[in-house]
Design a protein around this motif. Sequence first.
Motif, PDB file in Angstrom:
ATOM      1  N   CYS A   1       0.808  -1.101  -0.299  1.00 30.55           N
ATOM      2  CA  CYS A   1      -0.005   0.016  -0.126  1.00 30.55           C
ATOM      3  C   CYS A   1       0.713   1.382   0.019  1.00 30.55           C
ATOM      4  O   CYS A   1       0.305   2.125  -0.468  1.00 30.55           O
ATOM      5  N   GLU A   2       2.013   1.424   0.505  1.00 31.94           N
ATOM      6  CA  GLU A   2       2.910   2.438   0.582  1.00 31.94           C
ATOM      7  C   GLU A   2       3.312   3.108  -0.588  1.00 31.94           C
ATOM      8  O   GLU A   2       2.881   4.294  -0.782  1.00 31.94           O
ATOM      9  N   PRO A   3       3.709   2.373  -1.672  1.00 35.17           N
ATOM     10  CA  PRO A   3       4.095   2.978  -3.031  1.00 35.17           C
ATOM     11  C   PRO A   3       2.461   3.887  -3.665  1.00 35.17           C
ATOM     12  O   PRO A   3       2.567   4.675  -4.155  1.00 35.17           O
ATOM     13  N   LEU A   4       1.553   3.125  -3.558  1.00 31.83           N
ATOM     14  CA  LEU A   4       0.206   3.395  -3.911  1.00 31.83           C
ATOM     15  C   LEU A   4      -0.232   4.664  -3.097  1.00 31.83           C
ATOM     16  O   LEU A   4      -0.786   5.667  -3.834  1.00 31.83           O
ATOM     17  N   CYS A   5       0.130   4.798  -2.094  1.00 35.46           N
ATOM     18  CA  CYS A   5      -0.405   6.055  -1.030  1.00 35.46           C
ATOM     19  C   CYS A   5       0.207   7.238  -1.723  1.00 35.46           C
ATOM     20  O   CYS A   5      -0.046   8.265  -1.844  1.00 35.46           O
ATOM     21  N   HIS A   6       1.584   7.218  -1.781  1.00 37.24           N
ATOM     22  CA  HIS A   6       2.645   8.060  -1.965  1.00 37.24           C
ATOM     23  C   HIS A   6       2.626   8.482  -3.358  1.00 37.24           C
ATOM     24  O   HIS A   6       2.601   9.728  -3.745  1.00 37.24           O
ATOM     25  N   ASP A   7       2.179   7.558  -4.493  1.00 38.71           N
ATOM     26  CA  ASP A   7       2.019   8.198  -5.792  1.00 38.71           C
ATOM     27  C   ASP A   7       0.691   8.712  -6.075  1.00 38.71           C
ATOM     28  O   ASP A   7       0.556   9.597  -6.778  1.00 38.71           O
ATOM     29  N   LEU A   8      -0.357   8.273  -5.230  1.00 38.81           N
ATOM     30  CA  LEU A   8      -1.483   8.939  -5.438  1.00 38.81           C
ATOM     31  C   LEU A   8      -1.504  10.593  -4.611  1.00 38.81           C
ATOM     32  O   LEU A   8      -1.790  11.459  -5.481  1.00 38.81           O
ATOM     33  N   GLU A   9      -0.701  10.722  -3.625  1.00 38.59           N
ATOM     34  CA  GLU A   9      -0.374  12.077  -2.958  1.00 38.59           C
ATOM     35  C   GLU A   9       0.395  12.660  -4.112  1.00 38.59           C
ATOM     36  O   GLU A   9       0.225  14.047  -4.278  1.00 38.59           O
ATOM     37  N   LYS A  10       1.570  11.997  -4.594  1.00 38.26           N
ATOM     38  CA  LYS A  10       2.452  12.886  -5.711  1.00 38.26           C
ATOM     39  C   LYS A  10       1.412  13.329  -6.716  1.00 38.26           C
ATOM     40  O   LYS A  10       1.698  14.449  -7.203  1.00 38.26           O
ATOM     41  N   ALA A  11       0.629  12.614  -7.279  1.00 38.95           N
ATOM     42  CA  ALA A  11      -0.089  13.004  -8.383  1.00 38.95           C
ATOM     43  C   ALA A  11      -1.053  14.064  -8.121  1.00 38.95           C
ATOM     44  O   ALA A  11      -1.229  15.132  -8.768  1.00 38.95           O
ATOM     45  N   LEU A  12      -1.749  14.046  -6.851  1.00 41.76           N
ATOM     46  CA  LEU A  12      -2.297  15.275  -6.551  1.00 41.76           C
ATOM     47  C   LEU A  12      -1.849  16.639  -6.318  1.00 41.76           C
ATOM     48  O   LEU A  12      -2.147  17.517  -6.922  1.00 41.76           O
ATOM     49  N   LEU A  13      -0.526  16.333  -5.770  1.00 49.02           N
ATOM     50  CA  LEU A  13       0.504  17.326  -5.666  1.00 49.02           C
ATOM     51  C   LEU A  13       0.784  18.133  -6.820  1.00 49.02           C
ATOM     52  O   LEU A  13       0.717  19.423  -7.230  1.00 49.02           O
ATOM     53  N   GLU A  14       1.216  17.192  -7.924  1.00 50.97           N
ATOM     54  CA  GLU A  14       1.750  17.677  -9.068  1.00 50.97           C
ATOM     55  C   GLU A  14       0.783  18.261 -10.122  1.00 50.97           C
ATOM     56  O   GLU A  14       0.784  19.182 -10.821  1.00 50.97           O
ATOM     57  N   ALA A  15      -0.523  17.697  -9.716  1.00 58.47           N
ATOM     58  CA  ALA A  15      -1.785  18.342 -10.380  1.00 58.47           C
ATOM     59  C   ALA A  15      -2.005  20.039 -10.085  1.00 58.47           C
ATOM     60  O   ALA A  15      -2.401  20.558 -10.827  1.00 58.47           O
ATOM     61  N   SER A  16      -1.665  20.202  -8.853  1.00 59.23           N
ATOM     62  CA  SER A  16      -1.924  21.480  -8.350  1.00 59.23           C
ATOM     63  C   SER A  16      -0.623  22.158  -8.258  1.00 59.23           C
ATOM     64  O   SER A  16      -0.575  23.243  -7.539  1.00 59.23           O
ATOM     65  N   ASP A  17       0.550  21.744  -8.925  1.00 58.06           N
ATOM     66  CA  ASP A  17       1.697  22.339  -8.769  1.00 58.06           C
ATOM     67  C   ASP A  17       2.437  22.508  -7.422  1.00 58.06           C
ATOM     68  O   ASP A  17       2.838  23.478  -6.974  1.00 58.06           O
TER      69      ASP A  17
END
Length: 302
Positions: free
Chosen positions: A71-87
Amino acid sequence: MKRIALFHLETLMWIDRLGTFAAAAQRLNTTQPAISARVREIEEQLGLSLFQREGRRMVLTTRGRRLIQQCEPLCHDLEKALLEASDFAGAAGAVRIGSGEIAAASCLPAWVQAIERERPGVTMEIELDLTARLMQQLLGGTRDIVFLAGPIASPAIRTAPIGSVALVWAASPEVARAGPETPDLPIWSLPDHSPLHRVTLATLEAAGRSRPTLHTCNNVRMLIEIVAQGRGAAVLPETMIRSQLARGELAEFLPRPEHVVHFEAAIRAQERDPIILDLFARAASLRIEPGTEGQCPESART
């Protein structure tokens, strides 16, 4: 039966990293009972025990460890995607930073200023310490990013060089005029696990003063004050005493050591938190400027 939410998984990851429910509660800005409740909820949902107690630490069971690993890689990938979407506009959280005193004086202020300006939701918790303890804190999960004297070679740590600092044998003008042969002249240094300590011993041996007795102090600015008051000599970072040398408050005492102290930014090799990785990428662009104390190149400030 309650659903498993992202905050449940985040809770499990921090307990695993820090080893206790209390430490995870502090890191997540909540209470220990709240952490215990989250763990009970996810255990009830899954129908299995995720932790077992070993002394004072809570250790993941085999099935709990597998859950975190998946689960850890999935959680961080989701958080990274959301952060990058909002710069990274929504980047928020506390990042625990450790630094050696020399690195802090040489380049850290400009980096901190840039983070405050560009990541206003990120709170920085900065503590100064010696390299050996910074390494322990990083590996133990109580620091997220550290700035320390290198080079560091460990498969558990990822590093980025940020420059080097020249060293100077310094004393008060009066002590310097009396010369290194002054009887019982006190020699000062940082403790024995510091690079300055090793350089001090090496240069004294080269000058024919083998096995000297060293007084130690774990604070560089206090060492500078002791030396400036005429109470001995020490190897000091040139960037931290340049202005005092120029004003004549300190003088060079022995030839400058050939050694320099290299500095690195470091995180855990397995770090996946996107905010920490973002701050580390910014730290990797830092360069300690030998010409100007406390300054970094413009690229590190933008």
